[in-house]
Design a protein around this motif. Structure first.
Motif, PDB file in Angstrom:
ATOM      1  N   THR A  78       0.833  -1.201   0.000  1.00 49.28           N
ATOM      2  CA  THR A  78       0.000   0.000   0.000  1.00 49.28           C
ATOM      3  C   THR A  78       0.870   1.254   0.000  1.00 49.28           C
ATOM      4  N   LEU A  79       0.428   2.241  -0.769  1.00 49.49           N
ATOM      5  CA  LEU A  79       1.001   3.582  -0.754  1.00 49.49           C
ATOM      6  C   LEU A  79       0.041   4.458   0.034  1.00 49.49           C
ATOM      7  N   SER A  80       0.538   5.164   1.038  1.00 55.88           N
ATOM      8  CA  SER A  80      -0.284   6.091   1.816  1.00 55.88           C
ATOM      9  C   SER A  80       0.186   7.510   1.543  1.00 55.88           C
ATOM     10  N   VAL A  81      -0.731   8.323   1.053  1.00 60.66           N
ATOM     11  CA  VAL A  81      -0.434   9.712   0.724  1.00 60.66           C
ATOM     12  C   VAL A  81      -1.162  10.602   1.727  1.00 60.66           C
ATOM     13  N   ALA A  82      -0.396  11.275   2.580  1.00 67.59           N
ATOM     14  CA  ALA A  82      -0.974  12.187   3.570  1.00 67.59           C
ATOM     15  C   ALA A  82      -1.108  13.566   2.940  1.00 67.59           C
ATOM     16  N   LEU A  83      -2.255  14.203   3.219  1.00 71.00           N
ATOM     17  CA  LEU A  83      -2.558  15.529   2.690  1.00 71.00           C
ATOM     18  C   LEU A  83      -2.706  16.508   3.854  1.00 71.00           C
ATOM     19  N   SER A  84      -2.237  17.739   3.675  1.00 66.72           N
ATOM     20  CA  SER A  84      -2.263  18.722   4.755  1.00 66.72           C
ATOM     21  C   SER A  84      -3.625  19.370   4.947  1.00 66.72           C
ATOM     22  N   ASP A  85      -4.596  19.002   4.138  1.00 72.82           N
ATOM     23  CA  ASP A  85      -5.949  19.534   4.261  1.00 72.82           C
ATOM     24  C   ASP A  85      -6.902  18.491   3.701  1.00 72.82           C
ATOM     25  N   GLY A  86      -8.169  18.637   4.009  1.00 74.25           N
ATOM     26  CA  GLY A  86      -9.167  17.704   3.515  1.00 74.25           C
ATOM     27  C   GLY A  86     -10.330  18.450   2.898  1.00 74.25           C
ATOM     28  N   VAL A  87     -11.333  17.725   2.480  1.00 69.66           N
ATOM     29  CA  VAL A  87     -12.515  18.307   1.857  1.00 69.66           C
ATOM     30  C   VAL A  87     -13.374  18.981   2.921  1.00 69.66           C
ATOM     31  N   GLY A  88     -13.827  20.210   2.624  1.00 68.20           N
ATOM     32  CA  GLY A  88     -14.697  20.930   3.552  1.00 68.20           C
ATOM     33  C   GLY A  88     -14.007  21.229   4.862  1.00 68.20           C
ATOM     34  N   ASP A  89     -14.629  20.807   5.973  1.00 64.15           N
ATOM     35  CA  ASP A  89     -14.106  21.100   7.305  1.00 64.15           C
ATOM     36  C   ASP A  89     -12.991  20.163   7.760  1.00 64.15           C
ATOM     37  N   ALA A  90     -12.640  19.185   6.972  1.00 65.59           N
ATOM     38  CA  ALA A  90     -11.569  18.259   7.355  1.00 65.59           C
ATOM     39  C   ALA A  90     -10.231  19.002   7.377  1.00 65.59           C
ATOM     40  N   ALA A  91      -9.458  18.778   8.435  1.00 64.92           N
ATOM     41  CA  ALA A  91      -8.150  19.434   8.575  1.00 64.92           C
ATOM     42  C   ALA A  91      -7.037  18.640   7.913  1.00 64.92           C
TER      43      ALA A  91
END
Length: 160
Positions: free
Chosen positions: A55-68
């Motif tokens: 598995t490749l896990s890609v972390a994002l510094s923001d999310g959709v809408g209210d997701a941080a």
């Protein structure tokens, strides 16, 4: 008796291996590089095991809408099957998948907010090349992010 070819394949549960196929480590590395090059919100893109990744896990510094924050986990098989699973800190999920699934199209979408196993709908992503699928997943993520909503996430024309 086990053959050399069988010994060289990553170990997976028999059921998953039959449906999904053995992992394509080269594809995961290519996908990782595309995410890092194309998406400025990527904070990390890591393989679960550098020698035998599943598995490749890609972390994002923001999310959709209210997701941080958010993460996209990707699996890709030597047979061209894939799963791209978005999840965020608000526990919202969706998946773009391509693999055999009884009573469902091979290319299918598990809708938000919880990406249920059933029902699924046909995916707007109908291309099969690694780079095109990756760019389509990024484009759909960007669409949801820019619009602060999951509405219309799977409504794009192909390739998105």
């Amino acid at each position: 008796m086990t053959t050399d070819e069988e010994r060289s394949q990553p170990s997976q549960p028999a059921e998953q291996s039959e449906v999904f196929g053995p992992t394509d480590a080269g594809a995961l590395r290519e996908i990782r590089d595309l995410f890092v090059e194309q998406e400025p919100l990527v904070t990390t893109a890591t393989l679960d095991d550098p020698l035998n990744p599943q598995t490749l896990s890609v972390a994002l510094s923001d999310g959709v809408g209210d997701a941080a924050t958010a993460r996209i986990d990707i699996r890709w098989s030597l047979t061209g099957n894939y799963a791209a699973h978005y999840t965020d800190d608000l526990d919202r999920n969706f998946r773009f998948d391509c693999h055999p699934k009884p009573d469902a199209p091979k290319r299918h979408f598990h809708p938000p907010p919880d990406a249920p196993s059933r029902p699924v709908v046909p995916s707007c992503i109908t291309v099969s090349e690694i780079g095109l699928v990756t760019r389509a997943i990024l484009q759909r993520w960007r669409y949801a992010y820019a619009n602060d909503t999951f509405d219309g996430l799977n409504d794009a024309t192909n390739p998105p």
